[in-house]
Design a protein around this motif. Structure first.
Motif, PDB file in Angstrom:
ATOM      1  N   PRO A   1      57.746 -72.663  31.476  1.00  0.00           N
ATOM      2  CA  PRO A   1      57.208 -72.401  30.142  1.00  0.00           C
ATOM      3  C   PRO A   1      57.542 -73.475  29.105  1.00  0.00           C
ATOM      4  O   PRO A   1      56.901 -73.544  28.064  1.00  0.00           O
ATOM      5  N   ASP A   2      58.514 -74.328  29.387  1.00  0.00           N
ATOM      6  CA  ASP A   2      58.927 -75.349  28.422  1.00  0.00           C
ATOM      7  C   ASP A   2      58.363 -76.735  28.732  1.00  0.00           C
ATOM      8  O   ASP A   2      58.677 -77.698  28.040  1.00  0.00           O
ATOM      9  N   ALA A   3      57.539 -76.853  29.769  1.00  0.00           N
ATOM     10  CA  ALA A   3      57.062 -78.161  30.214  1.00  0.00           C
ATOM     11  C   ALA A   3      56.173 -78.828  29.169  1.00  0.00           C
ATOM     12  O   ALA A   3      55.358 -78.192  28.519  1.00  0.00           O
ATOM     13  N   CYS A   4      56.348 -80.135  29.065  1.00  0.00           N
ATOM     14  CA  CYS A   4      55.513 -80.974  28.205  1.00  0.00           C
ATOM     15  C   CYS A   4      54.480 -81.656  29.099  1.00  0.00           C
ATOM     16  O   CYS A   4      54.739 -81.915  30.280  1.00  0.00           O
ATOM     17  N   PHE A   5      53.298 -81.922  28.535  1.00  0.00           N
ATOM     18  CA  PHE A   5      52.214 -82.549  29.280  1.00  0.00           C
ATOM     19  C   PHE A   5      51.906 -83.913  28.687  1.00  0.00           C
ATOM     20  O   PHE A   5      51.702 -84.032  27.480  1.00  0.00           O
ATOM     21  N   GLY A   6      51.867 -84.936  29.533  1.00  0.00           N
ATOM     22  CA  GLY A   6      51.461 -86.255  29.088  1.00  0.00           C
ATOM     23  C   GLY A   6      49.945 -86.337  29.052  1.00  0.00           C
ATOM     24  O   GLY A   6      49.255 -85.564  29.724  1.00  0.00           O
TER      25      GLY A   6
ATOM     26  N   MET B   1      55.777 -75.124  21.480  1.00  0.00           N
ATOM     27  CA  MET B   1      54.994 -76.197  20.862  1.00  0.00           C
ATOM     28  C   MET B   1      54.122 -76.959  21.849  1.00  0.00           C
ATOM     29  O   MET B   1      53.182 -77.631  21.436  1.00  0.00           O
ATOM     30  N   PHE B   2      54.401 -76.845  23.147  1.00  0.00           N
ATOM     31  CA  PHE B   2      53.602 -77.548  24.138  1.00  0.00           C
ATOM     32  C   PHE B   2      52.533 -76.646  24.749  1.00  0.00           C
ATOM     33  O   PHE B   2      51.816 -77.058  25.651  1.00  0.00           O
ATOM     34  N   ARG B   3      52.436 -75.396  24.249  1.00  0.00           N
ATOM     35  CA  ARG B   3      51.471 -74.423  24.784  1.00  0.00           C
ATOM     36  C   ARG B   3      50.634 -73.780  23.688  1.00  0.00           C
ATOM     37  O   ARG B   3      50.171 -72.665  23.821  1.00  0.00           O
ATOM     38  N   LEU B   4      50.446 -74.483  22.602  1.00  0.00           N
ATOM     39  CA  LEU B   4      49.686 -73.913  21.490  1.00  0.00           C
ATOM     40  C   LEU B   4      48.257 -73.575  21.878  1.00  0.00           C
ATOM     41  O   LEU B   4      47.690 -72.594  21.404  1.00  0.00           O
ATOM     42  N   VAL B   5      47.656 -74.384  22.730  1.00  0.00           N
ATOM     43  CA  VAL B   5      46.250 -74.246  23.095  1.00  0.00           C
ATOM     44  C   VAL B   5      46.072 -73.474  24.404  1.00  0.00           C
ATOM     45  O   VAL B   5      45.045 -72.855  24.627  1.00  0.00           O
ATOM     46  N   ALA B   6      47.065 -73.490  25.254  1.00  0.00           N
ATOM     47  CA  ALA B   6      46.945 -72.862  26.569  1.00  0.00           C
ATOM     48  C   ALA B   6      46.618 -71.376  26.448  1.00  0.00           C
ATOM     49  O   ALA B   6      47.071 -70.698  25.524  1.00  0.00           O
ATOM     50  N   PRO B   7      45.827 -70.860  27.389  1.00  0.00           N
ATOM     51  CA  PRO B   7      45.475 -69.438  27.363  1.00  0.00           C
ATOM     52  C   PRO B   7      46.696 -68.535  27.498  1.00  0.00           C
ATOM     53  O   PRO B   7      47.690 -68.900  28.131  1.00  0.00           O
ATOM     54  N   ARG B   8      46.608 -67.364  26.900  1.00  0.00           N
ATOM     55  CA  ARG B   8      47.696 -66.383  26.999  1.00  0.00           C
ATOM     56  C   ARG B   8      47.993 -66.039  28.459  1.00  0.00           C
ATOM     57  O   ARG B   8      49.129 -65.763  28.816  1.00  0.00           O
ATOM     58  N   ALA B   9      46.958 -66.063  29.302  1.00  0.00           N
ATOM     59  CA  ALA B   9      47.119 -65.712  30.715  1.00  0.00           C
ATOM     60  C   ALA B   9      48.120 -66.608  31.436  1.00  0.00           C
ATOM     61  O   ALA B   9      48.699 -66.197  32.440  1.00  0.00           O
ATOM     62  N   VAL B  10      48.353 -67.821  30.925  1.00  0.00           N
ATOM     63  CA  VAL B  10      49.325 -68.724  31.537  1.00  0.00           C
ATOM     64  C   VAL B  10      50.545 -68.920  30.635  1.00  0.00           C
ATOM     65  O   VAL B  10      51.289 -69.873  30.790  1.00  0.00           O
ATOM     66  N   GLY B  11      50.709 -68.042  29.669  1.00  0.00           N
ATOM     67  CA  GLY B  11      51.882 -68.095  28.798  1.00  0.00           C
ATOM     68  C   GLY B  11      51.698 -68.906  27.533  1.00  0.00           C
ATOM     69  O   GLY B  11      52.668 -69.189  26.834  1.00  0.00           O
TER      70      GLY B  11
ATOM     71  N   THR C   1      56.721 -86.766  13.150  1.00  0.00           N
ATOM     72  CA  THR C   1      55.365 -87.065  13.610  1.00  0.00           C
ATOM     73  C   THR C   1      55.301 -87.273  15.120  1.00  0.00           C
ATOM     74  O   THR C   1      54.284 -86.957  15.742  1.00  0.00           O
ATOM     75  N   ALA C   2      56.360 -87.778  15.718  1.00  0.00           N
ATOM     76  CA  ALA C   2      56.348 -88.003  17.169  1.00  0.00           C
ATOM     77  C   ALA C   2      56.286 -86.678  17.922  1.00  0.00           C
ATOM     78  O   ALA C   2      55.586 -86.560  18.935  1.00  0.00           O
ATOM     79  N   VAL C   3      56.991 -85.680  17.445  1.00  0.00           N
ATOM     80  CA  VAL C   3      56.949 -84.362  18.087  1.00  0.00           C
ATOM     81  C   VAL C   3      55.566 -83.743  17.900  1.00  0.00           C
ATOM     82  O   VAL C   3      55.004 -83.154  18.832  1.00  0.00           O
ATOM     83  N   ALA C   4      55.002 -83.894  16.712  1.00  0.00           N
ATOM     84  CA  ALA C   4      53.649 -83.389  16.469  1.00  0.00           C
ATOM     85  C   ALA C   4      52.651 -84.071  17.409  1.00  0.00           C
ATOM     86  O   ALA C   4      51.773 -83.419  17.979  1.00  0.00           O
ATOM     87  N   TRP C   5      52.793 -85.387  17.564  1.00  0.00           N
ATOM     88  CA  TRP C   5      51.898 -86.151  18.442  1.00  0.00           C
ATOM     89  C   TRP C   5      52.003 -85.652  19.881  1.00  0.00           C
ATOM     90  O   TRP C   5      50.998 -85.437  20.552  1.00  0.00           O
ATOM     91  N   CYS C   6      53.228 -85.466  20.368  1.00  0.00           N
ATOM     92  CA  CYS C   6      53.397 -84.987  21.751  1.00  0.00           C
ATOM     93  C   CYS C   6      52.859 -83.568  21.917  1.00  0.00           C
ATOM     94  O   CYS C   6      52.248 -83.246  22.935  1.00  0.00           O
ATOM     95  N   SER C   7      53.077 -82.725  20.916  1.00  0.00           N
ATOM     96  CA  SER C   7      52.527 -81.374  20.970  1.00  0.00           C
ATOM     97  C   SER C   7      51.006 -81.426  21.018  1.00  0.00           C
ATOM     98  O   SER C   7      50.372 -80.740  21.828  1.00  0.00           O
ATOM     99  N   TRP C   8      50.412 -82.266  20.166  1.00  0.00           N
ATOM    100  CA  TRP C   8      48.953 -82.419  20.161  1.00  0.00           C
ATOM    101  C   TRP C   8      48.456 -82.925  21.511  1.00  0.00           C
ATOM    102  O   TRP C   8      47.413 -82.493  22.004  1.00  0.00           O
ATOM    103  N   ASN C   9      49.186 -83.833  22.116  1.00  0.00           N
ATOM    104  CA  ASN C   9      48.782 -84.389  23.399  1.00  0.00           C
ATOM    105  C   ASN C   9      48.884 -83.385  24.545  1.00  0.00           C
ATOM    106  O   ASN C   9      48.371 -83.639  25.632  1.00  0.00           O
ATOM    107  N   CYS C  10      49.531 -82.259  24.320  1.00  0.00           N
ATOM    108  CA  CYS C  10      49.562 -81.193  25.317  1.00  0.00           C
ATOM    109  C   CYS C  10      48.296 -80.337  25.256  1.00  0.00           C
ATOM    110  O   CYS C  10      48.017 -79.566  26.180  1.00  0.00           O
ATOM    111  N   ALA C  11      47.530 -80.466  24.187  1.00  0.00           N
ATOM    112  CA  ALA C  11      46.332 -79.638  24.005  1.00  0.00           C
ATOM    113  C   ALA C  11      45.312 -79.787  25.132  1.00  0.00           C
ATOM    114  O   ALA C  11      44.783 -78.775  25.613  1.00  0.00           O
TER     115      ALA C  11
END
Length: 166
Positions: A109-114, A47-57, A78-88
């Motif tokens: 591979p499981d890292a979240c991004f602020g 959920m934290f890599r939905l947008v990231a390129p396949r080349a980086v997993g 909604t909070a999980v959705a918000w954090c996932s969106w913020n990883c974009a």
């Protein structure tokens, strides 16, 4: 709208997360941050890599697929959705990183991004890089993030600075 197999698998992953998200939602609301078990489960589910390129997993989902996954997440928490969106934004910027830097940033591979789009600091050019000085009043996901995408003002002697993502 037709769905892709990757989009459908990510939506199914959200549905599989539902029991974990629901089990910890009230405590997360009370604490004002995602529960560590939710962060771990959401990260493992991609959920934290939905947008990231396949080349980086990452899943490298197109925008309509991203929105479908975030919508499904928001139905549960909604909070999980918000954090996932913020990883974009981190996913978008991954395409511009040198391969060695991308392997470090996306090594877990499981890292979240602020994320914060508020220019809360000034970056002053210095030998070998920049000196970053300031504070960000709001950084979504700060308590559970390993990496951050932050906006700052880049100062120079000539123009007094310009606001750019850092």
């Amino acid at each position: 709208m037709a769905t892709t197999p990757v989009q459908e698998s990510m939506v199914q992953a959200v549905r599989a997360l539902r029991p974990t998200l629901l089990a910890h939602r009230e405590e997360a609301d009370r604490l004002g941050r995602l529960h560590p078990k939710v962060v771990a489960a959401a990260g493992a589910a991609g959920m934290f890599r939905l947008v990231a390129p396949r080349a980086v997993g990452g899943a490298q989902l197109p925008l309509p697929a991203q929105l479908a996954v975030w919508e499904e997440l928001a139905r549960v928490d909604t909070a999980v959705a918000w954090c996932s969106w913020n990883c974009a934004p981190a996913g978008y910027f991954a395409a511009f990183l040198p391969a060695d830097a991308a392997s470090v940033v996306y090594g877990d591979p499981d890292a979240c991004f602020g994320f914060s789009s508020v220019s809360g600091a000034v970056a002053t050019p210095a030998r070998g890089g920049v000196v970053l000085d300031g504070r960000w009043p709001v950084v979504s996901g700060a308590e559970v993030s390993s990496w951050f995408v932050l906006s700052c003002r880049v100062a120079s002697a000539d123009d007094g600075g310009a606001s750019v993502p850092a």
